[in-house]
Design a protein around this motif. Structure first.
Motif, PDB file in Angstrom:
ATOM      1  N   CYS A  66      51.372  -2.819  55.661  1.00  0.00           N
ATOM      2  CA  CYS A  66      51.946  -3.541  56.786  1.00  0.00           C
ATOM      3  C   CYS A  66      53.106  -4.392  56.268  1.00  0.00           C
ATOM      4  O   CYS A  66      53.014  -4.994  55.195  1.00  0.00           O
ATOM      5  N   CYS A  69      51.760  -8.414  57.675  1.00  0.00           N
ATOM      6  CA  CYS A  69      50.527  -9.063  57.214  1.00  0.00           C
ATOM      7  C   CYS A  69      50.066  -8.392  55.919  1.00  0.00           C
ATOM      8  O   CYS A  69      50.612  -7.372  55.532  1.00  0.00           O
ATOM      9  N   ASP A  71      47.656  -6.551  55.227  1.00  0.00           N
ATOM     10  CA  ASP A  71      46.862  -5.334  55.358  1.00  0.00           C
ATOM     11  C   ASP A  71      47.541  -4.133  54.723  1.00  0.00           C
ATOM     12  O   ASP A  71      48.768  -4.010  54.755  1.00  0.00           O
ATOM     13  N   GLU A  73      46.247   0.046  52.887  1.00  0.00           N
ATOM     14  CA  GLU A  73      45.198   0.922  52.360  1.00  0.00           C
ATOM     15  C   GLU A  73      45.839   2.041  51.568  1.00  0.00           C
ATOM     16  O   GLU A  73      47.004   2.380  51.778  1.00  0.00           O
ATOM     17  N   TRP A  84      45.909   5.696  59.725  1.00  0.00           N
ATOM     18  CA  TRP A  84      45.729   4.257  59.529  1.00  0.00           C
ATOM     19  C   TRP A  84      47.006   3.514  59.900  1.00  0.00           C
ATOM     20  O   TRP A  84      46.963   2.491  60.583  1.00  0.00           O
ATOM     21  N   ALA A  85      48.155   4.000  59.444  1.00  0.00           N
ATOM     22  CA  ALA A  85      49.440   3.350  59.725  1.00  0.00           C
ATOM     23  C   ALA A  85      49.713   3.298  61.221  1.00  0.00           C
ATOM     24  O   ALA A  85      50.109   2.252  61.757  1.00  0.00           O
ATOM     25  N   THR A  87      47.540   3.544  63.717  1.00  0.00           N
ATOM     26  CA  THR A  87      46.549   2.685  64.394  1.00  0.00           C
ATOM     27  C   THR A  87      46.862   1.213  64.170  1.00  0.00           C
ATOM     28  O   THR A  87      46.839   0.417  65.107  1.00  0.00           O
ATOM     29  N   HIS A  88      47.168   0.834  62.931  1.00  0.00           N
ATOM     30  CA  HIS A  88      47.494  -0.564  62.635  1.00  0.00           C
ATOM     31  C   HIS A  88      48.742  -1.000  63.410  1.00  0.00           C
ATOM     32  O   HIS A  88      48.756  -2.061  64.027  1.00  0.00           O
ATOM     33  N   HIS A  91      47.884  -1.384  67.190  1.00  0.00           N
ATOM     34  CA  HIS A  91      47.022  -2.517  67.536  1.00  0.00           C
ATOM     35  C   HIS A  91      47.648  -3.875  67.246  1.00  0.00           C
ATOM     36  O   HIS A  91      47.367  -4.839  67.948  1.00  0.00           O
ATOM     37  N   THR A  92      48.449  -3.959  66.198  1.00  0.00           N
ATOM     38  CA  THR A  92      49.011  -5.263  65.803  1.00  0.00           C
ATOM     39  C   THR A  92      50.461  -5.445  66.222  1.00  0.00           C
ATOM     40  O   THR A  92      50.976  -6.550  66.172  1.00  0.00           O
ATOM     41  N   HIS A  94      52.796  -4.394  64.444  1.00  0.00           N
ATOM     42  CA  HIS A  94      53.481  -4.603  63.171  1.00  0.00           C
ATOM     43  C   HIS A  94      54.007  -3.263  62.652  1.00  0.00           C
ATOM     44  O   HIS A  94      53.317  -2.255  62.752  1.00  0.00           O
ATOM     45  N   VAL A  96      54.627  -0.529  59.775  1.00  0.00           N
ATOM     46  CA  VAL A  96      53.870  -0.173  58.572  1.00  0.00           C
ATOM     47  C   VAL A  96      54.701   0.798  57.743  1.00  0.00           C
ATOM     48  O   VAL A  96      55.217   1.791  58.253  1.00  0.00           O
TER      49      VAL A  96
END
Length: 117
Positions: A66, A69, A71, A73, A84-85, A87-88, A91-92, A94, A96
């Motif tokens: 991110c 933040c 975060d 993985e 993952w990128a 989804t993050h 949701h945020t 942000h 990635v």
């Protein structure tokens, strides 16, 4: 012919080495413990990194980080890293950064846009 027509001695057992540790492992036990398709080499590489802080030889992960933040993985395949990128980011809201093992990068945004860099 079925899978059980082969004896355990007939299957090829993967070997993983780590120059930093100065060791080589035969993954016969890992193959026995995992279900078919269990990805013994990938699981061993993840476990090795978790215990030593580095991956075995010839294993370079995909990294999703991110940009706003802390975060992030690491994954051994593109699909879960990209998931993952996305989804993050969704949701945020942000952006990635998705880094491939080759060094190529994508920037995944909240609106689903991917900017290859």
């Amino acid at each position: 012919m079925t899978d059980d027509a082969f004896s355990d001695g007939d299957r090829e057992e993967p070997t993983v080495s780590c120059e930093r540790c100065g060791r080589e492992w035969n993954l016969d036990r890992e193959l026995d413990d995992l279900d078919p398709g269990g990805h013994a080499v990938e699981q061993f590489a993840l476990d090795h990194e978790r215990h030593t802080g580095h991956y075995p030889d010839d294993v370079t992960p995909w990294t999703a980080r991110c940009r706003r933040c802390p975060d992030g993985e690491r994954f051994l395949a593109e699909r879960p890293a990209r998931r993952w990128a996305e989804t993050h980011a969704r949701h945020t809201r942000h952006p990635v950064r998705l880094e491939a093992p080759t060094g190529a990068e994508d920037l995944v945004s909240a609106d689903g846009e991917v900017d290859g860099s």
